[in-house]
Design a protein around this motif. Structure first.
Motif, PDB file in Angstrom:
ATOM      1  N   ARG A  65       0.846  -1.193   0.000  1.00  0.00           N
ATOM      2  CA  ARG A  65       0.000   0.000   0.000  1.00  0.00           C
ATOM      3  C   ARG A  65       0.882   1.244   0.000  1.00  0.00           C
ATOM      4  O   ARG A  65       1.334   1.686   1.055  1.00  0.00           O
ATOM      5  CB  ARG A  65      -0.934  -0.021   1.213  1.00  0.00           C
ATOM      6  N   ASP A 119      -3.786  -3.316   8.449  1.00  0.00           N
ATOM      7  CA  ASP A 119      -5.120  -2.822   8.089  1.00  0.00           C
ATOM      8  C   ASP A 119      -5.344  -1.457   8.730  1.00  0.00           C
ATOM      9  O   ASP A 119      -5.759  -0.502   8.077  1.00  0.00           O
ATOM     10  CB  ASP A 119      -6.180  -3.816   8.573  1.00  0.00           C
ATOM     11  N   ASP A 141      -5.085   2.688   6.856  1.00  0.00           N
ATOM     12  CA  ASP A 141      -6.128   3.717   6.802  1.00  0.00           C
ATOM     13  C   ASP A 141      -5.592   5.040   7.350  1.00  0.00           C
ATOM     14  O   ASP A 141      -5.915   6.113   6.844  1.00  0.00           O
ATOM     15  CB  ASP A 141      -7.370   3.302   7.620  1.00  0.00           C
TER      16      ASP A 141
HETATM   17 MG    MG Z   1      -8.885  -1.798   5.874  1.00  0.00          MG
END
Ligand code: MG
Ligand code: IPM
Length: 357
Positions: A106, A247, A251
């Motif tokens: 990411r 996770d 964000d």
């Molecule tokens: Mg997520």
């Protein structure tokens, strides 16, 4: 090249952003005279509606047969009270596991044109350029035993955070290899002051790190990392962490870039016999059912995921860079959706990217 791609639009804004991502993919293929073959499959809430399950076996077979898979988003509020195995999200977890895409990349970077959209002061975020490498097919998301049992005051719930040495080794190697092509620094994030799971994580990451003496390695506890991400985001190059921490931190990283709608992701598995790397590409944002069907969704995370696909699955670095440059140009032109304070529709942004290409 022949690009044989499975498309899983999914739920909510998934189909809208994927439509623009596919438009861009076709444009790239047309320019470079590559042949694209698209197959469409069902995943998430739409799959539950049509087949009764969030991941129909046929979807997993299509993904195995394709060179790469492009995914929109899954999740619908009507399933909020459903048990985990009947939720759209279970389809997403299932396809990640079925494809064996253990490393989720990411990238978080700032764009000059978006500095004012960041909640942080410009001088803090300007120049941020990191990549979060999140372990994606293990940890507490998949560990057993799991479940809710008992009744009344004896009701209890269990989840299990489990990692084996090989699972940590392979994702760590991915992080170190990526760092070699960047600023040669890996920050591994864990909670080793409390969790045995993290103690093994840290020990194995240090061992793997010795295979990469040219790459600097440091460790942060996850709570401190959450703080450093907003205090000093520029200090990070490659952030390596387990599934749940990744996770949450990704964000947080997403808002540094101005909007979660901007973030692409690439989930990479093993190399196939054909030489192509197994890859699942999806924007980091969710299905945002509240704005679905209104043309408000930002397609740039999905379009960035196409760039990631070109780069990681097909080794088409130049084409990937061209897409990323087009994204930058469109951001500068101000032809952006309302999450970035613009007035363009999802489709207009996709068209603008194609023109910029
Ligand atoms: Mg997520
Ligand atoms: C993500 C999402 C998913 C996850 C959900 C939708 C299951 O939040 O990709 O970050 O937790 O992995």
């Amino acid at each position: 090249m022949n690009l044989n791609i499975l498309v899983l639009p999914g739920d909510g804004i998934g189909p809208e952003v994927i439509q623009e991502a596919v438009r861009v993919l076709r444009k790239v293929a047309e320019k470079g005279k590559h042949a694209v073959k698209l197959t469409e499959g069902l995943l998430g809430g739409v799959a539950i509606h049509k087949t009764g399950v969030p991941l129909p076996p046929q979807t997993a077979e299509l993904a195995a047969a394709a060179d790469a898979t492009l995914l929109g988003a899954v999740g619908l509020p009507e399933f909020d009270d459903a048990p985990p195995e009947k939720r759209p999200e279970r389809g997403l977890l299932g396809i990640r596991k079925a494809m064996g895409v253990y490393a989720n990349l990411r990238p978080v970077r700032t764009y000059k044109a978006l500095l004012d959209s960041s909640p942080l002061k410009n001088h803090l975020v300007d120049g941020t350029d990191m990549i979060i490498v999140r372990e994606l097919t293990g940890g507490i998301y998949y560990g057993t035993p799991r479940g809710i049992s008992g009744e009344g005051q004896s009701e209890r719930a269990v989840n299990t955070m489990v990692y084996t040495r090989p699972e940590i080794e392979r994702v760590a190697r991915m992080a170190f290899s990526l760092a070699r092509g960047r600023r040669k620094s890996v920050t591994s994030v864990d909670k080793s002051n409390v969790l045995e799971n993290s103690q093994l994580w840290r020990r194995v990451v240090m061992e793997v790190g010795r295979e990469y003496p040219d790459v600097a390695l440091d460790h942060l506890l996850v709570d401190n990392c959450a703080m450093q991400l907003v205090l000093n985001p520029k200090r990070f190059d490659v952030v390596l962490t387990e599934n749940l921490f990744g996770d949450i931190l990704s964000d947080e990283g997403a808002v540094l870039a101005g909007s979660i709608g901007m973030l692409p992701s690439a989930s990479i598995g093993e190399r196939k016999a054909s030489g192509v790397w197994t890859g699942l590409y999806e924007p980091v944002h969710g299905s945002a059912p509240d704005i679905a069907g209104q043309g408000k969704a930002n397609p740039l995370g999905a379009i960035g995921s196409v760039a990631a696909m070109l780069e990681y699955s097909f080794g088409m670095k130049e084409e990937a860079e061209a897409v990323n440059r087009a994204i930058e140009a469109v951001l500068t032109s101000g032809r952006v959706t309302s999450d970035l304070k613009g007035t363009a529709t999802t489709e207009q942004v996709g068209e603008a990217i194609c023109r910029a290409l």
